[in-house]
Motif scaffolding. Sequence first.
Motif, PDB file in Angstrom:
ATOM      1  N   ALA A  27     -58.347 -50.850  37.863  1.00 31.39           N
ATOM      2  CA  ALA A  27     -57.951 -49.779  39.004  1.00 31.39           C
ATOM      3  C   ALA A  27     -57.756 -48.336  38.605  1.00 31.39           C
ATOM      4  CB  ALA A  27     -56.353 -50.280  39.536  1.00 31.39           C
ATOM      5  N   SER A  28     -57.837 -48.199  37.393  1.00 28.37           N
ATOM      6  CA  SER A  28     -57.932 -46.719  37.187  1.00 28.37           C
ATOM      7  C   SER A  28     -59.473 -46.379  37.201  1.00 28.37           C
ATOM      8  CB  SER A  28     -57.403 -46.556  35.588  1.00 28.37           C
ATOM      9  OG  SER A  28     -56.275 -47.082  35.536  1.00 28.37           O
ATOM     10  N   ALA A  29     -60.191 -47.000  36.803  1.00 28.27           N
ATOM     11  CA  ALA A  29     -61.694 -46.704  36.908  1.00 28.27           C
ATOM     12  C   ALA A  29     -62.139 -46.617  38.338  1.00 28.27           C
ATOM     13  CB  ALA A  29     -62.483 -47.789  36.100  1.00 28.27           C
ATOM     14  N   ALA A  30     -61.591 -47.456  39.110  1.00 24.64           N
ATOM     15  CA  ALA A  30     -61.773 -47.417  40.641  1.00 24.64           C
ATOM     16  C   ALA A  30     -61.354 -45.997  41.082  1.00 24.64           C
ATOM     17  CB  ALA A  30     -61.039 -48.484  41.269  1.00 24.64           C
ATOM     18  N   THR A  31     -60.237 -45.185  40.639  1.00 21.04           N
ATOM     19  CA  THR A  31     -59.905 -43.969  41.326  1.00 21.04           C
ATOM     20  C   THR A  31     -61.062 -43.084  41.068  1.00 21.04           C
ATOM     21  OG1 THR A  31     -59.046 -43.132  39.138  1.00 21.04           O
ATOM     22  CG2 THR A  31     -57.474 -44.466  40.494  1.00 21.04           C
ATOM     23  N   TYR A  32     -62.062 -43.183  40.252  1.00 18.41           N
ATOM     24  CA  TYR A  32     -62.890 -41.935  40.371  1.00 18.41           C
ATOM     25  C   TYR A  32     -63.871 -42.293  41.469  1.00 18.41           C
ATOM     26  CZ  TYR A  32     -60.937 -42.062  35.509  1.00 18.41           C
ATOM     27  OH  TYR A  32     -60.007 -41.984  34.604  1.00 18.41           O
ATOM     28  N   LEU A  33     -64.157 -43.680  41.570  1.00 20.79           N
ATOM     29  CA  LEU A  33     -64.991 -43.927  42.649  1.00 20.79           C
ATOM     30  C   LEU A  33     -64.532 -43.656  44.032  1.00 20.79           C
ATOM     31  CD1 LEU A  33     -66.164 -47.263  40.985  1.00 20.79           C
ATOM     32  CD2 LEU A  33     -67.765 -44.953  41.143  1.00 20.79           C
ATOM     33  N   TRP A  34     -63.208 -44.103  44.179  1.00 14.59           N
ATOM     34  CA  TRP A  34     -62.582 -43.695  45.448  1.00 14.59           C
ATOM     35  C   TRP A  34     -62.541 -42.118  45.516  1.00 14.59           C
ATOM     36  CZ3 TRP A  34     -57.800 -46.964  43.704  1.00 14.59           C
ATOM     37  CH2 TRP A  34     -58.049 -48.180  44.211  1.00 14.59           C
ATOM     38  N   GLY A  35     -62.205 -41.463  44.556  1.00 18.48           N
ATOM     39  CA  GLY A  35     -62.457 -39.805  44.692  1.00 18.48           C
ATOM     40  C   GLY A  35     -63.615 -39.437  44.844  1.00 18.48           C
ATOM     41  N   PRO A  59     -50.995 -51.064  38.537  1.00 17.95           N
ATOM     42  CA  PRO A  59     -50.071 -50.047  39.345  1.00 17.95           C
ATOM     43  C   PRO A  59     -50.987 -48.963  39.997  1.00 17.95           C
ATOM     44  CG  PRO A  59     -49.490 -50.151  37.177  1.00 17.95           C
ATOM     45  CD  PRO A  59     -50.145 -51.411  37.340  1.00 17.95           C
ATOM     46  N   ASP A  60     -52.249 -48.455  39.174  1.00 14.10           N
ATOM     47  CA  ASP A  60     -52.759 -47.324  39.547  1.00 14.10           C
ATOM     48  C   ASP A  60     -53.603 -47.413  40.760  1.00 14.10           C
ATOM     49  OD1 ASP A  60     -52.055 -45.570  37.563  1.00 14.10           O
ATOM     50  OD2 ASP A  60     -54.006 -46.008  36.255  1.00 14.10           O
ATOM     51  N   ALA A  61     -53.643 -48.714  41.543  1.00 17.86           N
ATOM     52  CA  ALA A  61     -54.128 -48.744  42.758  1.00 17.86           C
ATOM     53  C   ALA A  61     -53.436 -48.460  43.764  1.00 17.86           C
ATOM     54  CB  ALA A  61     -54.236 -50.425  42.912  1.00 17.86           C
ATOM     55  N   LYS A  62     -52.105 -47.949  43.386  1.00 12.33           N
ATOM     56  CA  LYS A  62     -51.121 -47.033  44.403  1.00 12.33           C
ATOM     57  C   LYS A  62     -51.778 -45.758  44.864  1.00 12.33           C
ATOM     58  CE  LYS A  62     -46.736 -49.027  42.865  1.00 12.33           C
ATOM     59  NZ  LYS A  62     -47.156 -49.874  41.866  1.00 12.33           N
ATOM     60  N   ALA A  63     -52.624 -45.319  43.960  1.00 12.08           N
ATOM     61  CA  ALA A  63     -53.501 -44.170  44.188  1.00 12.08           C
ATOM     62  C   ALA A  63     -54.285 -43.976  45.258  1.00 12.08           C
ATOM     63  CB  ALA A  63     -54.349 -43.799  42.961  1.00 12.08           C
ATOM     64  N   ASP A 113     -45.481 -37.978  43.475  1.00 10.23           N
ATOM     65  CA  ASP A 113     -44.830 -38.485  42.348  1.00 10.23           C
ATOM     66  C   ASP A 113     -45.823 -39.401  41.510  1.00 10.23           C
ATOM     67  OD1 ASP A 113     -43.307 -39.924  40.330  1.00 10.23           O
ATOM     68  OD2 ASP A 113     -41.669 -40.252  41.897  1.00 10.23           O
ATOM     69  N   GLY A 114     -46.340 -38.881  40.304  1.00 10.06           N
ATOM     70  CA  GLY A 114     -47.263 -39.775  39.576  1.00 10.06           C
ATOM     71  C   GLY A 114     -46.356 -40.865  38.699  1.00 10.06           C
ATOM     72  N   SER A 115     -45.275 -40.882  38.513  1.00 10.26           N
ATOM     73  CA  SER A 115     -44.744 -41.703  37.538  1.00 10.26           C
ATOM     74  C   SER A 115     -45.076 -43.261  37.580  1.00 10.26           C
ATOM     75  CB  SER A 115     -43.134 -41.608  37.882  1.00 10.26           C
ATOM     76  OG  SER A 115     -42.851 -42.295  39.073  1.00 10.26           O
ATOM     77  N   GLN A 116     -45.479 -43.757  38.829  1.00 11.92           N
ATOM     78  CA  GLN A 116     -45.923 -45.100  38.693  1.00 11.92           C
ATOM     79  C   GLN A 116     -47.471 -45.240  39.059  1.00 11.92           C
ATOM     80  OE1 GLN A 116     -43.694 -47.333  38.001  1.00 11.92           O
ATOM     81  NE2 GLN A 116     -42.255 -45.513  37.651  1.00 11.92           N
ATOM     82  N   MET A 117     -48.158 -44.450  38.628  1.00 12.26           N
ATOM     83  CA  MET A 117     -49.660 -44.337  38.664  1.00 12.26           C
ATOM     84  C   MET A 117     -50.259 -43.228  37.706  1.00 12.26           C
ATOM     85  SD  MET A 117     -50.556 -43.063  42.491  1.00 12.26           S
ATOM     86  CE  MET A 117     -49.648 -41.356  43.160  1.00 12.26           C
ATOM     87  N   GLN A 118     -49.712 -43.330  36.518  1.00 12.79           N
ATOM     88  CA  GLN A 118     -49.856 -42.220  35.505  1.00 12.79           C
ATOM     89  C   GLN A 118     -51.383 -42.029  35.384  1.00 12.79           C
ATOM     90  OE1 GLN A 118     -47.356 -43.180  32.038  1.00 12.79           O
ATOM     91  NE2 GLN A 118     -45.577 -43.092  33.501  1.00 12.79           N
ATOM     92  N   ASP A 119     -52.171 -42.975  34.958  1.00 13.57           N
ATOM     93  CA  ASP A 119     -53.370 -42.850  34.713  1.00 13.57           C
ATOM     94  C   ASP A 119     -54.348 -42.145  35.866  1.00 13.57           C
ATOM     95  OD1 ASP A 119     -52.982 -43.468  32.022  1.00 13.57           O
ATOM     96  OD2 ASP A 119     -53.720 -45.678  32.129  1.00 13.57           O
ATOM     97  N   ALA A 120     -53.966 -42.449  37.060  1.00 19.58           N
ATOM     98  CA  ALA A 120     -54.599 -41.720  38.225  1.00 19.58           C
ATOM     99  C   ALA A 120     -54.271 -40.460  38.520  1.00 19.58           C
ATOM    100  CB  ALA A 120     -54.314 -42.742  39.489  1.00 19.58           C
ATOM    101  N   VAL A 121     -53.481 -39.900  37.822  1.00 30.08           N
ATOM    102  CA  VAL A 121     -53.100 -38.440  38.135  1.00 30.08           C
ATOM    103  C   VAL A 121     -54.190 -37.488  37.605  1.00 30.08           C
ATOM    104  CG1 VAL A 121     -51.400 -36.461  37.343  1.00 30.08           C
ATOM    105  CG2 VAL A 121     -50.480 -38.744  37.884  1.00 30.08           C
ATOM    106  N   PRO A 122     -54.943 -37.560  36.595  1.00 34.96           N
ATOM    107  CA  PRO A 122     -55.974 -36.659  36.441  1.00 34.96           C
ATOM    108  C   PRO A 122     -56.933 -36.750  37.559  1.00 34.96           C
ATOM    109  CG  PRO A 122     -55.432 -37.785  34.537  1.00 34.96           C
ATOM    110  CD  PRO A 122     -54.753 -38.450  35.530  1.00 34.96           C
ATOM    111  N   THR A 123     -57.404 -37.558  38.108  1.00 33.80           N
ATOM    112  CA  THR A 123     -58.153 -37.970  39.284  1.00 33.80           C
ATOM    113  C   THR A 123     -57.653 -37.292  40.524  1.00 33.80           C
ATOM    114  OG1 THR A 123     -59.047 -40.300  38.733  1.00 33.80           O
ATOM    115  CG2 THR A 123     -59.224 -39.742  41.009  1.00 33.80           C
TER     116      THR A 123
END
Length: 418
Positions: free
Chosen positions: A242-250, A271-275, A290-300
């Motif tokens: 899911a963390s990798a997916a955030t770059y593609l969603w972005g 949890p990063d799918a919440k992003a 609030d990035g507390s429950q999707m921490q690895d998605a915050v940089p995206t």
Amino acid sequence: MTTDRLTIRPTTEPLIGRVSPPGSKSITNRALLLAGLAKGTSRLTGALKSDDTRYMADALRAMGVTVDEPDATTFVVTSSGQLKAPAEPLFLGNAGTATRFLTAAVALGKGRYVVDGDQHMRKRPILPLVEALKSLGVAVEAPTGCPPVTIDATGSFASNRVVIDAGLSSQYVSALLMAAACASDPFEIELAGSDIGARGYIDLTLAAMRAFGAKVEQPSPSVWRIEPTGYTASDFHIEPDASAATYLWGAEVLTGGAIDIGTPADAFTQPDAKAYAVISAFPHMPAVIDGSQMQDAVPTIAVLAAFNEVPVRFVGIANLRVKECDRIRALSTGLNTIREGLATEEGDDLLIASDPTLAGQHLAAEIDTFADHRIAMSFALAGLKIGGISILDPGCVAKTYPDYWDAMGSLGVGFEKG
């Protein structure tokens, strides 16, 4: 990626295509360990093959576990159920999951185990886990509070209950949970206080444990009870990352494109799918995130926030300071390299002075990734809309997404190397 610099060519066209993200790093490393603790042969499919998972697999091999790789997304793990003391220290690079999980797991082995990593891992705190193991009678030392950690294991815990401070990382709880099923008696884990890193990762741990035969109950939000079942070898499929997916969603929302990643956002258990809900609101993302429950998605999300319609304040992200690098500092440094004043740190909050007119400008900027894969991949998104964005040390994406640049290229993104 052998070049030390990659300059992104901005795109004026929507990015359209299909990209399958790699398997989840978080789930792959959990499954590898559990398969190594199970007697028999387990087949893990859909797995991630990257630096982080290679370190875990190699560590298991060093402890007598057979790990075969019949194809690019499969591990076949055969184990006696015991992790034998290795002849040399276990070198785990900057893989936080492998380092924390193995520190607890080998505490129930027999002999001396040294868990170590690279210069970055040696700055990442592990003292709360070490103190918890000491309270269980384990002879364990980490003089700096970070790796290397030396464990002289006797095969058992002296107590069947532990209290752990998980304010810095939920990985400490996950490490103890996975080890506890191999204890000789029913075991109880309790949180010290209510603070915990992304709690969703505990759910990932519990799901993987149960797939390998563990029995865990949670009588309250801060207590887990684990039966001494050990683990049973299993076939286990790993979902995409899911963390990798955030770059593609972005990339999709930034360019007005349509990128099919093969998995609906609501099908992820990570949890990063919440992003996805936040990213899909772009360019009208909320003023406070609030990035507390999707921490690895915050940089995206932080890089997307530079182009948002309203300024964004990120809260609940203090744990980002002890990731592969200080990600709050890395994000503010990178954004301010693009344009001074674009980001501000206020304590552990990160403020982004959003400006949609950045898109289409040429703002030459060399982005220091601090050897952090997520900084490299997220700032590549800025290069889709701003000319002159160069990513230093682009090869660091191998930690979790070795094919990232090829994936972006397949969507039509252009690069200049060197």
